[in-house]
Scaffold this active site. Sequence first.
Site, PDB file in Angstrom:
ATOM      1  N   GLY A  47     -13.240  -4.956   1.058  1.00  0.00           N
ATOM      2  CA  GLY A  47     -14.643  -4.553   1.110  1.00  0.00           C
ATOM      3  C   GLY A  47     -15.069  -3.684  -0.052  1.00  0.00           C
ATOM      4  O   GLY A  47     -16.155  -3.865  -0.608  1.00  0.00           O
ATOM      5  N   GLY A  93      -8.177 -10.031  -0.659  1.00  0.00           N
ATOM      6  CA  GLY A  93      -6.958 -10.551  -0.044  1.00  0.00           C
ATOM      7  C   GLY A  93      -6.619 -11.974  -0.430  1.00  0.00           C
ATOM      8  O   GLY A  93      -5.491 -12.273  -0.847  1.00  0.00           O
ATOM      9  N   LYS A 101     -18.199 -19.104   1.625  1.00  0.00           N
ATOM     10  CA  LYS A 101     -19.645 -19.055   1.853  1.00  0.00           C
ATOM     11  C   LYS A 101     -20.399 -18.214   0.826  1.00  0.00           C
ATOM     12  O   LYS A 101     -19.977 -17.117   0.472  1.00  0.00           O
ATOM     13  CB  LYS A 101     -19.929 -18.507   3.255  1.00  0.00           C
ATOM     14  CG  LYS A 101     -19.423 -19.407   4.383  1.00  0.00           C
ATOM     15  CD  LYS A 101     -19.793 -18.827   5.739  1.00  0.00           C
ATOM     16  CE  LYS A 101     -19.383 -19.758   6.868  1.00  0.00           C
ATOM     17  NZ  LYS A 101     -19.790 -19.243   8.193  1.00  0.00           N
ATOM     18  N   ARG A 132       0.829  -1.215   0.000  1.00  0.00           N
ATOM     19  CA  ARG A 132       0.000   0.000   0.000  1.00  0.00           C
ATOM     20  C   ARG A 132       0.861   1.262   0.000  1.00  0.00           C
ATOM     21  O   ARG A 132       0.447   2.297  -0.523  1.00  0.00           O
ATOM     22  CB  ARG A 132      -0.955  -0.027   1.196  1.00  0.00           C
ATOM     23  CG  ARG A 132      -2.112  -0.990   0.979  1.00  0.00           C
ATOM     24  CD  ARG A 132      -3.043  -1.092   2.148  1.00  0.00           C
ATOM     25  NE  ARG A 132      -4.265  -1.818   1.779  1.00  0.00           N
ATOM     26  CZ  ARG A 132      -5.174  -2.239   2.629  1.00  0.00           C
ATOM     27  NH1 ARG A 132      -5.020  -2.011   3.930  1.00  0.00           N
ATOM     28  NH2 ARG A 132      -6.242  -2.885   2.217  1.00  0.00           N
TER      29      ARG A 132
END
Length: 403
Positions: free
Chosen positions: A384, A361, A204, A43
Site C-alpha cells: 500500500g 507483492g 484492474k 522483513r
Amino acid sequence: MTKFRNIESLGALAGKRVLLRADLNVPMKLDDDGNRVVTDDTRIKSVTPTIMALAEAGARVLVLSHFGRPKGERVPEMSLEPLGQPLANATRLPVSYIDDCIGDEVGEVIDAMEDGAVLLLENVRFYKQETDNDADFAEALAANADFYVNDAFSCCHRAHASTEGIAKILPSAAGLALEKELNALEGALGSPVHPVAALVGGAKVSTKLDVLTNLVEKVDHLIIGGGMANTFLAAQGVDVGASLCEHDLADTAKNILANADKAGCKIHLPSDVVLAKEFAANAENRTSGTDDVASDEMILDVGAASAANVAEALETCKTLIWNGPMGAFEIEPFDAATVTVAKAAGSLTENGTLVSVAGGGDTVAALNHAGVAEQFSHISTAGGAFLEWMEGKELPGVQVLLA
C-alpha cells in the site's frame, strides 16, 4: 531533493532508550509441535541493520511492531513473542520480550536493560488506540523512550500512533532501511534522471487509477500490462473476447490516454497477445495480433513481439519504476513476457545504464520468478505504501520525519 532526519541526526545514543518501529508482520505457520514459525524472514532481515547499528551505538533498543489485525483485542495467535528468537538469530544479539508495549512495568524492564540490549515489545495493535492515532496512546508509547526511529516503510501510509503520533512527541528519525527506501524512491520519481519509464501491470485499472493519472504527468514512457492493458485496448475498440476487462472504465482509460498525449508521455500497449480458452498452466494457447481475439479466448500474456519492443524501449531510458506483472506470470507459459522484460531491465541495471525501482507483492514474486530481483537497484516489499507513493500522495509516516 527531499530531506529527512536520519539516525545520525539524533546525536549520541549511548544509554538512550530508542523506540524502533519495525514491520514484523511476517508470514508464519504452525510446525509439527504446534509452534508458530516464520516462513519468510525478509522483513526481519530488513530491520536487522538498524537494530545492530543502534545497539552498537550503545542504545537500549525497543522493537515495536504490529502483527495481523487484532482490532484492539489481545489475540494470542497474533503475539510477537515467537519473533524474539528469529530476531536474535538475525542480529546475533540477545533479544528479550515483554507482553506489553506501554506502561510502568514496561518502563521498569527498560530501566533494568543494559546498554546495547534489545527488547521486543508486544503487538501494538492489541490497543485500538494505535490505529485511531490516539494522542494519549502516543504519549504512553513515548513515555518509555528518549528517541523514536521508524524503519517500517510499509506502514508509513498509515497515520497511526506508532507511525505518526509518536514522531510528533519524541526526537525522531528514519532507520537505515527506511532511509535507503526513501532515497531510492526520491531518485526514481522525485528527482529522477530522464527518460523515465513506468511499468504498471496487474488485474484492474480501478485499483491503480490514481497511479496512472499521476505517472502520465511524471514519466516519459508508461508501459501497461496485465489485465489492465485489456481495458485500454477495449477502450480503443479492440475486441478482447472473454478476457478480464473493466469495460465500464472505457472513458477513464480514454482520458488517461489523452492526458498522456498532452504530457508527452508515450503509452505502450501490446500489439500482440497470448490467448487461451482456459486459465490453467500449460493450457493450449496461441499468439496473435490484438485484432484477432475470439469471443471465447482470454488474453493471458503480452506477446513476444510486444515484450521485445518494451525491452528495446527500456534501452533508451535511465530510470524504471515497476509495479505489477505483464501477464498471468504465476502459470506457464503466460510468464514469458514478464520474464523477458524483467531480464532486460535487470541486465540494463547491472550494466549501469538503468536505475530500476520495483515494489508490491506480485512484483517482487515476479522478479524473483524471473531470477533478476538481486539485479534491480531497489526492491520495496511494501504494498500500500509503495502504491500511494506512486500515486504522488504524502505518506504521514514520512512527512513527520522531514528535516
